[in-house]
Motif scaffolding. Structure first.
Motif, PDB file in Angstrom:
ATOM      1  N   GLY A 144     -56.684 -70.825   2.661  1.00 32.61           N
ATOM      2  CA  GLY A 144     -55.730 -71.818   2.738  1.00 32.61           C
ATOM      3  C   GLY A 144     -54.279 -71.738   2.576  1.00 32.61           C
ATOM      4  O   GLY A 144     -53.719 -71.795   3.078  1.00 32.61           O
ATOM      5  N   GLY A 145     -54.113 -70.575   2.673  1.00 30.37           N
ATOM      6  CA  GLY A 145     -52.520 -70.027   3.681  1.00 30.37           C
ATOM      7  C   GLY A 145     -52.426 -70.703   5.365  1.00 30.37           C
ATOM      8  O   GLY A 145     -51.680 -71.190   5.347  1.00 30.37           O
ATOM      9  N   ALA A 146     -53.653 -70.219   6.339  1.00 31.58           N
ATOM     10  CA  ALA A 146     -53.697 -70.841   6.919  1.00 31.58           C
ATOM     11  C   ALA A 146     -53.492 -72.806   7.622  1.00 31.58           C
ATOM     12  O   ALA A 146     -53.564 -73.129   7.917  1.00 31.58           O
ATOM     13  CB  ALA A 146     -54.970 -70.436   8.391  1.00 31.58           C
ATOM     14  N   ALA A 147     -54.288 -72.852   6.383  1.00 27.56           N
ATOM     15  CA  ALA A 147     -54.744 -74.488   6.238  1.00 27.56           C
ATOM     16  C   ALA A 147     -53.594 -74.931   5.831  1.00 27.56           C
ATOM     17  O   ALA A 147     -52.706 -76.672   6.483  1.00 27.56           O
ATOM     18  CB  ALA A 147     -55.686 -75.155   5.172  1.00 27.56           C
ATOM     19  N   LEU A 148     -52.802 -74.530   5.431  1.00 32.05           N
ATOM     20  CA  LEU A 148     -51.078 -75.225   4.325  1.00 32.05           C
ATOM     21  C   LEU A 148     -50.437 -75.064   5.844  1.00 32.05           C
ATOM     22  O   LEU A 148     -49.384 -75.712   5.803  1.00 32.05           O
ATOM     23  CB  LEU A 148     -50.444 -74.131   3.603  1.00 32.05           C
ATOM     24  N   ARG A 149     -50.372 -73.610   6.736  1.00 33.82           N
ATOM     25  CA  ARG A 149     -49.671 -73.687   7.722  1.00 33.82           C
ATOM     26  C   ARG A 149     -49.866 -74.834   8.695  1.00 33.82           C
ATOM     27  O   ARG A 149     -48.702 -75.152   8.869  1.00 33.82           O
ATOM     28  CB  ARG A 149     -50.122 -72.430   8.570  1.00 33.82           C
ATOM     29  N   LEU A 150     -50.874 -75.066   9.457  1.00 33.03           N
ATOM     30  CA  LEU A 150     -51.839 -76.657  10.204  1.00 33.03           C
ATOM     31  C   LEU A 150     -51.179 -77.563   9.163  1.00 33.03           C
ATOM     32  O   LEU A 150     -50.161 -78.472  10.135  1.00 33.03           O
ATOM     33  CB  LEU A 150     -53.193 -76.577  10.420  1.00 33.03           C
ATOM     34  N   ALA A 151     -51.075 -78.321   7.638  1.00 32.90           N
ATOM     35  CA  ALA A 151     -50.360 -78.674   7.318  1.00 32.90           C
ATOM     36  C   ALA A 151     -48.611 -79.182   7.947  1.00 32.90           C
ATOM     37  O   ALA A 151     -48.294 -79.935   7.682  1.00 32.90           O
ATOM     38  CB  ALA A 151     -50.630 -78.503   6.049  1.00 32.90           C
ATOM     39  N   ARG A 152     -48.723 -77.571   7.209  1.00 29.41           N
ATOM     40  CA  ARG A 152     -46.638 -77.726   8.054  1.00 29.41           C
ATOM     41  C   ARG A 152     -46.418 -77.958   8.850  1.00 29.41           C
ATOM     42  O   ARG A 152     -45.210 -78.947   9.156  1.00 29.41           O
ATOM     43  CB  ARG A 152     -46.404 -76.499   7.061  1.00 29.41           C
ATOM     44  N   GLN A 198     -50.233 -80.329  12.759  1.00 31.20           N
ATOM     45  CA  GLN A 198     -51.034 -80.148  12.774  1.00 31.20           C
ATOM     46  C   GLN A 198     -52.695 -80.355  12.613  1.00 31.20           C
ATOM     47  O   GLN A 198     -52.553 -80.705  11.583  1.00 31.20           O
ATOM     48  CB  GLN A 198     -51.552 -78.645  13.227  1.00 31.20           C
ATOM     49  N   GLY A 199     -54.150 -80.017  12.908  1.00 31.00           N
ATOM     50  CA  GLY A 199     -54.488 -80.429  12.298  1.00 31.00           C
ATOM     51  C   GLY A 199     -55.416 -82.165  11.796  1.00 31.00           C
ATOM     52  O   GLY A 199     -56.098 -82.418  10.954  1.00 31.00           O
ATOM     53  N   SER A 200     -54.267 -83.139  12.898  1.00 32.84           N
ATOM     54  CA  SER A 200     -54.794 -84.154  12.005  1.00 32.84           C
ATOM     55  C   SER A 200     -54.376 -84.822  11.226  1.00 32.84           C
ATOM     56  O   SER A 200     -55.766 -85.675  10.256  1.00 32.84           O
ATOM     57  CB  SER A 200     -55.838 -84.635  13.147  1.00 32.84           C
ATOM     58  N   ASP A 201     -53.871 -84.963  10.771  1.00 34.73           N
ATOM     59  CA  ASP A 201     -53.212 -84.338   8.889  1.00 34.73           C
ATOM     60  C   ASP A 201     -54.705 -84.258   8.113  1.00 34.73           C
ATOM     61  O   ASP A 201     -55.148 -84.717   7.766  1.00 34.73           O
ATOM     62  CB  ASP A 201     -53.318 -86.395   8.862  1.00 34.73           C
ATOM     63  N   ILE A 202     -54.418 -82.281   8.591  1.00 39.20           N
ATOM     64  CA  ILE A 202     -55.895 -82.254   7.819  1.00 39.20           C
ATOM     65  C   ILE A 202     -55.617 -82.067   6.581  1.00 39.20           C
ATOM     66  O   ILE A 202     -56.440 -82.154   5.414  1.00 39.20           O
ATOM     67  CB  ILE A 202     -55.378 -80.635   6.995  1.00 39.20           C
TER      68      ILE A 202
END
Length: 554
Positions: free
Chosen positions: A369-377, A380-384
């Motif tokens: 979850g922390g890594a995914a939120l970092r991508l979102a912040r 990155q990740g095409s609006d993950i």
């Protein structure tokens, strides 16, 4: 003591009524899916709007109660007789309990939930997409996956283990109520309790199977471009059903034990990989801050309803859904935990079923979850975050695409998910067979296979009638009546355990040998677990024909 004829009659009543009700639900969903969906929607709305308070209060009661048992003098009581030793080594014991308690669900929601809360913040506590929203997202994700769910499982598991291993009762939920209603547990009241337990298990596992089917299909779509249409979801469900039904014909050390060990070997490797490739510092910060936020806010989160303007949509999709889901799973997970925990002390049981799994769940959510939120912040990740909000099942595999070796890692994740799926459903058929056939530990193979088919049928009906939303609503509905049963279990259990004479001078495992003499079995001991030392005490009312049943689930 009941006669053999009486036992057969009692077994037939619970079994046939439970099978009939489950089959009727499947038939209703197949013949009139729109009517099925309309009725479940209406009932779901009433439960969430009128009974959310019950789920929150009950979950808090269970957490406080099991912690009290663990730290009090009752923690020294052994779940078994004086000379009983544990049948499984700690690693395999924990692996089997964790896969039964969470299984594929933690893979499904461990990443999707923080991202979902990031864009749809609980109770409007922060601006969506903000830094504060990310913190609230982790806080509520920890809340939903630590302590409370495991305490719900432990409540049922402790009571079943105590009454079966120490008091020689059958492994039935109804047997726990003997201190309250006496021999009426052998009559219609007891049978009704067991039927409710069977139905709770059926729908609780069906929800998990449906979610796993959604995620496997989404993973195949993200990795190999397989269409994520309903037909593919049903094919995945069918193939996996065939696999766990094959596993269900084997003994515990040849089926569930090895599947659990495989999953608990691969899953930590995934965890370590994503921790190493990072963002490691962010993940450590999330873990540290998230634990602080969770512990400092656990009381207000545990009671929050926004009483004068309740957000029933959010509650029904998250906290009430989770609490009802865990409650629906309680007889299944509790009975399974009890069957593999003979010879453990109450304190050891609480530590291994509440504290340790909570820590593991928190670490998993912090890393993914922390890594995914970092991508979102970072954008990155095409609006993950937006993608996951629309399709939670795709979350893990959208996330994997942002890292090296996405195809290989997706395949490994699919394997872990599938193994969790098979092992959890396999354990479910065992518990259903036992619950529906009078508590005997070795129900016929055809009984377990029939329950396997019915589990798949319920999961398929729920998927067809409304996908993830239908799965969540079914869990809430079936968890409602069993909440009252679980509260009754606490009362009956405490009434009995309070009569135990526990000298304060005794060691940590009262009524058993000293820990130094009670050697922890190695995994190699599984193959020899048919020895005389593995024999449980003869069940009350079990009859001569069952006096030599093994501790194995099959």
């Amino acid at each position: 003591m009941q006669t053999s004829r009486t036992n057969r009659s009692a077994i037939g009543g619970v079994f046939f009524v439970s099978v009939a009700v489950t089959a009727l639900v499947v038939l209703w969903g197949v013949v009139a899916p729109k009517g099925f969906e309309a009725v479940t929607n209406r009932l779901f709305g009433h439960v969430v709007s009128d009974l959310s308070w019950l789920f929150l209060l009950a979950a808090n009661l269970f957490l406080v109660y099991v912690i009290y048992l663990g730290v009090s003098r009752y923690g020294r009581i052994k779940l078994g007789k004086k000379d009983d030793r544990p049948d499984f080594g700690r690693l395999s014991w924990f692996a089997m309990m964790f896969q039964a308690g969470m299984g594929p669900a933690i893979i499904f929601w461990g990443l999707a939930e923080p991202l979902s809360h990031y864009v749809n913040v609980p109770f409007g506590l922060a601006e969506p997409g903000s830094e504060e929203a990310a913190g609230v997202a982790m806080q509520y994700s920890f809340f939903h996956w630590a302590l409370h769910p495991w305490a719900i499982y432990a409540t049922a598991g402790l009571a079943v283990a105590y009454f079966t291993h120490r008091k020689d009762e059958k492994a039935l939920i109804s047997a726990i109520f003997r201190p309250l209603i006496g021999d009426r547990v052998d009559g219609p009241i007891g049978k009704t309790i067991d039927i409710l337990a069977v139905l709770a298990v059926v729908f609780g596992i069906a929800v998990a199977l449906g979610q796993a089917g959604l995620q496997i299909t989404a993973g195949l779509g993200q990795t190999f471009g397989v269409p994520t249409v309903m037909l593919v979801q049903l094919v995945v469900l069918g193939l996996t059903t065939a696999a766990f039904m094959v596993s269900a014909t084997t003994r515990i050390e040849h089926g569930i034990k090895w599947l659990a060990n495989i999953s608990m070997l691969i899953a930590p490797l995934l965890l370590v990989f994503y921790f190493v490739v990072g963002p490691t510092v962010t993940q450590l910060n999330v873990l540290t801050e998230g634990i602080g936020d969770y512990l400092s806010n656990i009381v207000p989160m545990s009671f929050r309803l926004d009483a004068f303007s309740p957000n029933t949509d959010w509650l029904g999709s998250w906290t009430v859904f989770y609490w009802s889901w865990w409650i629906a799973w309680a007889p299944y997970v509790g009975m399974f935990m009890a069957r593999i925990s003979r010879g453990r002390s109450i304190r050891e049981f609480v530590g291994a079923t509440v504290l340790v799994p909570s820590v593991v769940s928190i670490i998993w959510i912090a890393v993914f979850g922390g890594a995914a939120l970092r991508l979102a912040r970072d954008g990155q990740g095409s609006d993950i975050a937006g993608t996951v909000a629309e399709s939670p099942a795709a979350g893990m595999f959208v996330f994997i695409q942002q890292y090296p070796l996405p195809v290989l890692l997706s395949i490994i994740t699919l394997v872990v998910l599938w193994v969790f799926f098979v092992a959890g459903a396999d354990a479910g058929t065992v518990v259903l067979g036992e619950l529906s056939t009078g508590g005997f530990s070795n129900p016929k193979v055809w009984v377990r296979l029939l329950w396997g088919l019915l589990l798949a049928g319920v999961a398929a009906v729920l998927l067809v009638s409304g996908g993830l939303g239908a799965l969540q609503k079914a869990s809430v509905l079936i968890g409602t009546p069993f909440t009252i049963v679980l509260i009754g279990i606490c009362v009956a259990f405490h009434k009995t355990i309070s009569k135990e004479n526990i000298p304060h001078a005794e060691g940590p495992s009262y009524s058993g040998p000293a820990e130094a003499e009670d050697r922890e079995p190695e995994d190699s001991d599984f193959e020899n677990s048919d020895s005389e030392e593995s024999e449980p005490a003869e069940r009350r009312s079990g009859g001569e024909e069952h006096s030599e049943e093994r501790v194995h689930l099959r």
